[in-house]
Design a protein around this motif. Structure first.
Motif, PDB file in Angstrom:
ATOM      1  N   ALA A  78      -6.618   5.558   4.473  1.00 56.90           N
ATOM      2  CA  ALA A  78      -5.372   5.755   5.236  1.00 56.90           C
ATOM      3  C   ALA A  78      -5.473   5.011   6.568  1.00 56.90           C
ATOM      4  N   GLY A  79      -4.390   4.370   6.955  1.00 60.96           N
ATOM      5  CA  GLY A  79      -4.383   3.646   8.234  1.00 60.96           C
ATOM      6  C   GLY A  79      -4.931   2.237   8.115  1.00 60.96           C
ATOM      7  N   ALA A  80      -5.637   1.966   7.015  1.00 62.20           N
ATOM      8  CA  ALA A  80      -6.214   0.632   6.830  1.00 62.20           C
ATOM      9  C   ALA A  80      -5.488  -0.130   5.722  1.00 62.20           C
ATOM     10  N   VAL A  81      -5.235   0.573   4.613  1.00 56.86           N
ATOM     11  CA  VAL A  81      -4.600  -0.073   3.450  1.00 56.86           C
ATOM     12  C   VAL A  81      -3.435   0.792   2.976  1.00 56.86           C
ATOM     13  N   THR A  82      -2.287   0.183   2.743  1.00 55.17           N
ATOM     14  CA  THR A  82      -1.152   0.898   2.153  1.00 55.17           C
ATOM     15  C   THR A  82      -0.833   0.239   0.815  1.00 55.17           C
ATOM     16  N   ILE A  83      -0.692   1.054  -0.212  1.00 57.30           N
ATOM     17  CA  ILE A  83      -0.335   0.522  -1.527  1.00 57.30           C
ATOM     18  C   ILE A  83       1.182   0.628  -1.696  1.00 57.30           C
ATOM     19  N   VAL A  84       1.811  -0.474  -2.050  1.00 58.35           N
ATOM     20  CA  VAL A  84       3.239  -0.470  -2.374  1.00 58.35           C
ATOM     21  C   VAL A  84       3.355  -0.735  -3.865  1.00 58.35           C
ATOM     22  N   GLU A  85       3.791   0.265  -4.602  1.00 61.33           N
ATOM     23  CA  GLU A  85       3.984   0.076  -6.047  1.00 61.33           C
ATOM     24  C   GLU A  85       5.333  -0.573  -6.294  1.00 61.33           C
ATOM     25  N   GLY A  86       5.477  -1.191  -7.459  1.00 59.61           N
ATOM     26  CA  GLY A  86       6.784  -1.729  -7.814  1.00 59.61           C
ATOM     27  C   GLY A  86       6.689  -3.097  -8.460  1.00 59.61           C
ATOM     28  N   GLY A  87       7.861  -3.675  -8.711  1.00 66.95           N
ATOM     29  CA  GLY A  87       7.919  -4.957  -9.406  1.00 66.95           C
ATOM     30  C   GLY A  87       8.553  -6.028  -8.549  1.00 66.95           C
ATOM     31  N   VAL A  88       9.451  -6.798  -9.169  1.00 66.21           N
ATOM     32  CA  VAL A  88      10.040  -7.943  -8.452  1.00 66.21           C
ATOM     33  C   VAL A  88      10.849  -7.505  -7.215  1.00 66.21           C
ATOM     34  N   PRO A  89      11.708  -6.444  -7.286  1.00 69.31           N
ATOM     35  CA  PRO A  89      12.484  -6.099  -6.080  1.00 69.31           C
ATOM     36  C   PRO A  89      11.581  -5.752  -4.888  1.00 69.31           C
ATOM     37  N   GLU A  90      10.522  -4.974  -5.165  1.00 69.31           N
ATOM     38  CA  GLU A  90       9.631  -4.577  -4.066  1.00 69.31           C
ATOM     39  C   GLU A  90       8.874  -5.791  -3.523  1.00 69.31           C
ATOM     40  N   THR A  91       8.392  -6.655  -4.443  1.00 71.61           N
ATOM     41  CA  THR A  91       7.632  -7.821  -3.964  1.00 71.61           C
ATOM     42  C   THR A  91       8.556  -8.755  -3.182  1.00 71.61           C
ATOM     43  N   THR A  92       9.796  -8.872  -3.649  1.00 68.96           N
ATOM     44  CA  THR A  92      10.754  -9.734  -2.957  1.00 68.96           C
ATOM     45  C   THR A  92      11.004  -9.200  -1.543  1.00 68.96           C
ATOM     46  N   GLU A  93      11.154  -7.882  -1.430  1.00 69.50           N
ATOM     47  CA  GLU A  93      11.376  -7.281  -0.106  1.00 69.50           C
ATOM     48  C   GLU A  93      10.120  -7.455   0.769  1.00 69.50           C
ATOM     49  N   LEU A  94       8.962  -7.278   0.169  1.00 68.01           N
ATOM     50  CA  LEU A  94       7.720  -7.490   0.936  1.00 68.01           C
ATOM     51  C   LEU A  94       7.683  -8.916   1.484  1.00 68.01           C
ATOM     52  N   LEU A  95       8.065  -9.861   0.630  1.00 65.16           N
ATOM     53  CA  LEU A  95       7.989 -11.272   1.042  1.00 65.16           C
ATOM     54  C   LEU A  95       9.032 -11.631   2.113  1.00 65.16           C
ATOM     55  N   GLU A  96      10.004 -10.742   2.340  1.00 64.53           N
ATOM     56  CA  GLU A  96      10.956 -10.940   3.446  1.00 64.53           C
ATOM     57  C   GLU A  96      10.312 -10.638   4.793  1.00 64.53           C
ATOM     58  N   GLN A  97       9.207  -9.861   4.773  1.00 67.86           N
ATOM     59  CA  GLN A  97       8.568  -9.417   6.027  1.00 67.86           C
ATOM     60  C   GLN A  97       7.606 -10.495   6.531  1.00 67.86           C
ATOM     61  N   ARG A  98       7.242 -10.359   7.790  1.00 69.36           N
ATOM     62  CA  ARG A  98       6.290 -11.310   8.356  1.00 69.36           C
ATOM     63  C   ARG A  98       4.870 -10.755   8.218  1.00 69.36           C
ATOM     64  N   PHE A  99       4.018 -11.550   7.602  1.00 71.43           N
ATOM     65  CA  PHE A  99       2.597 -11.198   7.494  1.00 71.43           C
ATOM     66  C   PHE A  99       1.779 -12.271   8.196  1.00 71.43           C
ATOM     67  N   ASP A 100       0.487 -11.985   8.373  1.00 69.58           N
ATOM     68  CA  ASP A 100      -0.384 -12.981   9.010  1.00 69.58           C
ATOM     69  C   ASP A 100      -1.198 -13.752   7.982  1.00 69.58           C
ATOM     70  N   HIS A 101      -1.227 -13.239   6.756  1.00 68.97           N
ATOM     71  CA  HIS A 101      -1.818 -13.979   5.635  1.00 68.97           C
ATOM     72  C   HIS A 101      -1.272 -13.344   4.358  1.00 68.97           C
ATOM     73  N   ILE A 102      -0.964 -14.169   3.377  1.00 73.84           N
ATOM     74  CA  ILE A 102      -0.567 -13.640   2.065  1.00 73.84           C
ATOM     75  C   ILE A 102      -1.567 -14.159   1.042  1.00 73.84           C
ATOM     76  N   PHE A 103      -2.139 -13.224   0.299  1.00 75.20           N
ATOM     77  CA  PHE A 103      -3.140 -13.556  -0.715  1.00 75.20           C
ATOM     78  C   PHE A 103      -2.535 -13.192  -2.070  1.00 75.20           C
ATOM     79  N   TYR A 104      -2.215 -14.195  -2.870  1.00 75.11           N
ATOM     80  CA  TYR A 104      -1.535 -13.951  -4.140  1.00 75.11           C
ATOM     81  C   TYR A 104      -2.414 -14.389  -5.319  1.00 75.11           C
ATOM     82  N   THR A 105      -2.536 -13.519  -6.317  1.00 72.41           N
ATOM     83  CA  THR A 105      -3.202 -13.889  -7.570  1.00 72.41           C
ATOM     84  C   THR A 105      -2.199 -13.737  -8.704  1.00 72.41           C
TER      85      THR A 105
END
Ligand code: NAD
Length: 477
Positions: free
Chosen positions: A165-192
């Protein structure tokens, strides 16, 4: 939670991760080690839950789940815990005489909030292995497991918050959730995952100039010649190919060899498969299943097409499928280089053998296609080995064994060209998830820099040319 609710909550989740990072708690070594140890504890306490989820999603045997997922992660954590303090030490750089006295160092600093998007084929390992590096480098993390493996995602969503808790948050979901995540600003995105989505990720990252690591796939070739112990080679190729029912990004995709070499290999592969999974792999607990109906239909369709048409395909082993259990028998077949199986990554337990005239032809064949994630060469001929080393480009090049390179934490794991960009594992993960800040400390006294300040007289000009910024002449050999 409904899809709408989970999408709406994403902004708040990212905001919370950023606030946690900005609070400064993630920077000390002690915090980082605590998170790694907490993840380790989670894996030990709930290893059975994770292996049960992997069995439900992919029919993975608990021993294989430990080898390739849970134990893989605990080894990566142990290696990181052991070396982290040393890896984080400022790295000294030499100072040119003209700037002396001074100290120059590279200091690693955390990037901030990291997004990790994982695929379904090793759903626990491929989410948590990058997170080990991101936490060790002092970042907070949002992890997005694959919707294709719901039991594994649910196990992660249940246990990760309890330990991290406080270090890692899990976001479950598919394309809508990932699309919304990708709208946000991150400092690094690691995609596999696959290259199509990799392009979506990179385009989204570009809007915020966010750096990305793309761990993609593709067709990883094998070359085999007659100089090797063919019984041992067949065993290793079968092991690397049919593990996780062929759904491994670094699985051998197809084998190149001369007619004579492939004839010998084709004799040994059915025996190797029998050694691994018995005469009826459908009854072997060690043999996995295809992840879902769509993936099964794609594979069964490809197989039927290549076996039915007149392209000259001929079956060496396997070939049977069962839609009800999403079973595809470990299958080996001779095919023509133009067959449909050669168009895209197979990502299933079907191993085509493709004839080439020589090692040079195999190299040309590989170089005409996308740069692979891995390339496997089975040859005792040092000249052949050298040719593959010097004349091909791939994420990794292994002699004598497929897949195993990714469990050597000292080696960078990643692709090149269509198979990806960037790398991780061990110290490479710390480098990936850190900013490398140049730090220079030059005492104000003595002010040796006065040598280069204007005004420039004749003597200063000579001094600059000779000592401060000298040009060397190189002899032509
Ligand atoms: P997948 O379908 O689970 O997709 C991966 C992730 O992308 C998931 O979290 C999914 O939610 C997300 N996603 C899917 N569509 C999206 C979209 N339109 N927009 C945003 N996000 C989206 O997995 P996959 O891609 O089928 O994985 C298989 C591929 O991954 C193969 O090509 C394999 O070789 C490759 N792979 C590479 C590695 C590696 O380490 N290099 C490891 C495993 C798999």
């Amino acid at each position: 939670m409904s899809e709408q609710e989970s999408v709406a909550g994403i902004q708040g989740t990212v905001r919370a991760a950023r606030a946690a990072f900005n609070s400064g708690t993630t920077r000390p070594l002690a915090w980082r080690l605590d998170q790694l140890k907490a993840m380790n504890q989670m894996l030990l306490d709930h290893g059975d839950d994770f292996t049960a989820a992997l069995a439900a999603d992919l029919g993975k045997h608990p021993a294989e789940a430990w080898l390739t997922e849970i134990g893989f992660l605990t080894s990566e954590i142990a290696h990181t815990v052991k070396h982290l303090e040393g890896w984080l030490k400022p790295r000294k750089a030499a100072v040119p005489l003209a700037l002396a006295p001074a100290q120059a160092t590279t200091v690693l600093e955390p990037l901030g909030v990291v997004l990790v998007i994982a695929p379904w084929n090793y759903p626990i390992q491929l989410l948590l292995a990058p997170i080990i590096g991101a936490l060790a480098a002092g970042n907070t993390v949002i992890g997005k497991p694959s919707e294709m493996t719901p039991a594994s995602s649910a196990a992660l969503a249940r246990w990760v918050p309890a330990y991290l808790a406080g270090a890692v948050t899990i976001v479950e979901g598919g394309v809508p959730e990932t699309t919304e995540l990708l709208e946000q600003r991150f400092d690094h995105i690691f995609y596999t995952g696959n290259g199509r989505v990799g392009r979506i990720v990179m385009a989204a990252a570009a809007k915020n100039l966010t750096p990305v690591t793309l761990e993609l796939g593709g067709k990883s070739p094998v070359y085999v010649d007659e100089t090797v112990d063919m019984i041992a080679a067949a065993r290793r190729i079968a092991w690397g190919k049919f593990m996780n029912a062929g759904q491994t990004c670094v699985a051998p995709d197809y084998v190149l060899g001369t007619d004579a070499a492939l004839a010998k290999l084709a004799k040994e592969l059915p025996l190797a498969i029998e050694d691994l999974y018995g005469t009826e792999p459908a009854h072997s607990l060690a043999y996995g299943r295809i992840v879902n109906d769509g993936a099964f239909e794609r594979l069964a369709g490809l197989l039927a097409e290549d076996l039915e048409d007149d392209a000259g395909s001929s079956l060496v082993a396997g070939g049977r499928t069962d839609a009800a259990t999403r079973y595809v028998e470990p299958t080996v077949l001779h095919i023509d280089a133009q067959a449909r199986l050669m168009e895209a990554e197979i990502f299933g337990p079907v191993l085509p053998l493709v004839t080439v005239g020589s090692a040079a032809e195999a190299i040309a064949f590989i170089n005409e296609r996308d740069k692979p994630l891995s390339l496997y060469v089975f040859s005792e001929d040092q000249g052949v080995r050298q040719d593959f080393t010097e004349q091909t480009s791939s994420g990794a090049l292994n002699f004598g064994v497929p897949v195993a390179h990714l469990s050597i934490p000292g080696l960078p794991f990643g692709g090149v060209g269509e198979s990806g960009m960037g790398s991780y594992h061990g110290q490479h993960s710390i480098d990936t998830f850190s900013h490398h800040k140049a730090v220079l400390n030059k005492p104000l006294s003595p002010d040796t820099l006065s040598l280069i300040y204007p005004p420039f007289g004749r003597v200063k000009k000579q001094l600059i040319k000779r000592f401060v910024a000298p040009a060397r002449k190189f002899r032509k050999d």
